[in-house]
Design an enzyme around this catalytic site. Structure first.
Site, short mmCIF file in Angstrom:
data_model
loop_
_atom_site.label_atom_id
_atom_site.label_comp_id
_atom_site.label_asym_id
_atom_site.label_seq_id
_atom_site.Cartn_x
_atom_site.Cartn_y
_atom_site.Cartn_z
CG ASP A 82 33.37 42.82 30.24
OD1 ASP A 82 33.56 43.79 29.49
OD2 ASP A 82 32.38 42.72 30.99
CG HIS A 83 34.93 46.23 32.35
ND1 HIS A 83 34.98 47.58 32.08
CD2 HIS A 83 33.67 45.84 32.03
CE1 HIS A 83 33.81 47.98 31.62
NE2 HIS A 83 32.99 46.95 31.57
P1 13P Z 1 24.95 45.72 31.47
O1 13P Z 1 25.10 45.88 32.94
O2 13P Z 1 24.09 46.81 30.89
O3 13P Z 1 24.48 44.38 31.06
O4 13P Z 1 26.40 45.94 30.81
C1 13P Z 1 27.31 44.89 30.73
C2 13P Z 1 28.67 45.34 30.32
O5 13P Z 1 28.90 46.43 29.86
C3 13P Z 1 29.76 44.36 30.46
O6 13P Z 1 31.00 44.91 30.15
O1 G3H Z 2 30.66 45.46 33.19
C1 G3H Z 2 30.75 44.61 34.06
C2 G3H Z 2 30.12 43.28 33.86
O2 G3H Z 2 28.74 43.36 34.03
C3 G3H Z 2 30.77 42.26 34.73
O3 G3H Z 2 30.34 42.37 36.03
O4 G3H Z 2 32.44 42.22 37.39
O5 G3H Z 2 30.20 41.64 38.37
O6 G3H Z 2 31.29 40.14 36.69
P1 G3H Z 2 31.10 41.55 37.20
ZN ZN Z 3 31.15 46.96 30.67
#
Ligand code: 13P
Ligand code: G3H
Ligand code: ZN
Length: 309
Positions: A82-83
């Site tokens: 993710d990201h």
């Molecule tokens: P929320 O903060 O709305 O749960 O979004 C999570 C997200 O987009 C993770 O990439």
């Molecule tokens: O979009 C981001 C997610 O909620 C992940 O958050 O970087 O704090 O793990 P984090």
């Molecule tokens: Zn996100």
């Protein structure tokens, strides 16, 4: 069933107009609760890991625990970064066995985002891994990037078309009014479905991803606040809007905040109602049940992915 990419689940989601939940994991409790809920509902599911989750739990621990979940379930499970902040993190995850990565070039200008995304796509595809990219900026906090609500930039459909053609990315995260975290809207919740429709017209075969899509479940916020928490005014995307998003062409819906709230609410409740408890299995057990119920609700009633495995 071994870990899968998101290819087939997204194809099915686009054909049958439902969405797949992508839930953030940081430890064993999240992994077990999410996969147990998905298994019971016979739903495909995406487990996603941010770079801060990797820093916290360590990549090999996360992978081994996900492998254990895969061995004991029958549903399609994808493991997704993710990201992803840069090429190196994406490469590390691809080499370690992730089946999907996100390269988040949304902090760069269009040309830089295209070049970085294309570099990740070329490497990922050579290893059979799929890539999510992002165009447009979400309001709120996105990893280290701070985007104020005034700066929020919705995704432009023409640019999205050019971006997908030039990068070859497999799915695209768009900005239509959601934001990360527990404070998504000051007034009424509003998503730009008109923009989503335009993007889908231009890109009917590209799976669309919605970040920042927690509903910030009011009962969990109350449970936190009634047990010593302090998160007043937290507000998310209502379930009806997320359901509509799934029906309008969003294939992947990202949820992290709601699971954090579920865990925290139950731990707070046990701590305040039973101050003598000090066995972590007691409060983490309650947390697991709440996370599982939260995921089950979303799968069945909001994303409509039950029985789509
Ligand atoms: P929320 O903060 O709305 O749960 O979004 C999570 C997200 O987009 C993770 O990439
Ligand atoms: O979009 C981001 C997610 O909620 C992940 O958050 O970087 O704090 O793990 P984090
Ligand atoms: Zn996100």
């Amino acid at each position: 069933m071994p870990l899968v990419t998101t290819k087939e689940m997204f194809e099915k989601s686009m054909k049958e107009h439902f969405a797949i939940g992508a839930f953030n994991i940081n430890n064993m409790e999240f992994i077990q609760s999410i996969t147990d809920a998905a298994e019971e509902a016979k739903s495909p599911v995406i487990l996603q890991v941010s770079s801060s989750a990797i820093k916290y739990a360590r990549i090999n621990y996360l992978i081994k625990m996900v492998e254990a979940a895969v061995e004991t379930t029958t549903i399609p499970i994808a493991l997704h970064l993710d990201h992803g902040p840069d090429f190196e993190t994406c490469k590390m995850c691809i080499d370690a066995g992730f089946t999907s990565v996100m390269i988040d070039g949304s902090k760069y200008d269009f040309e830089e985002n295209v070049a970085l995304t294309k570099k990740v796509v070329d490497y990922a595809h050579s290893k059979g891994v799929v890539v999510e990219a992002e165009l447009g900026k979400l309001a709120g906090v996105e990893d280290d990037v701070n985007v104020s609500e005034d700066d929020a930039r919705y995704t432009d459909s023409e640019q999205a078309y050019e971006f997908v053609q030039r990068t070859g990315c497999d799915s695209l995260a768009i900005a239509i009014g959601t934001s990360h975290g527990a404070y998504k809207f000051k007034g009424d919740a509003k998503l730009r479905f008109d923009i989503l429709e335009k993007i889908k017209e231009k890109l009917p075969n590209t799976p669309i991803v919605l970040h920042g899509a927690s509903s910030v479940i009011p009962s969990l916020v109350d449970m936190c606040n009634n047990n010593g928490g302090n998160i007043p005014g937290a507000k998310g995307c209502p379930d009806e809007m997320l359901k509509q998003a799934g029906e309008t062409g969003v294939s992947k819906i990202n949820v992290d905040t709601d699971l954090r709230l579920a865990m925290t609410a139950q731990i707070r409740k046990v701590f305040s109602e039973e101050p003598s408890v000090f066995d972590p299995r007691k409060y983490l057990g309650a947390a697991k049940e709440e996370i599982k119920a939260t995921v089950a609700h979303k799968i069945k009633n909001v994303f409509c992915s039950a029985n789509k495995a």
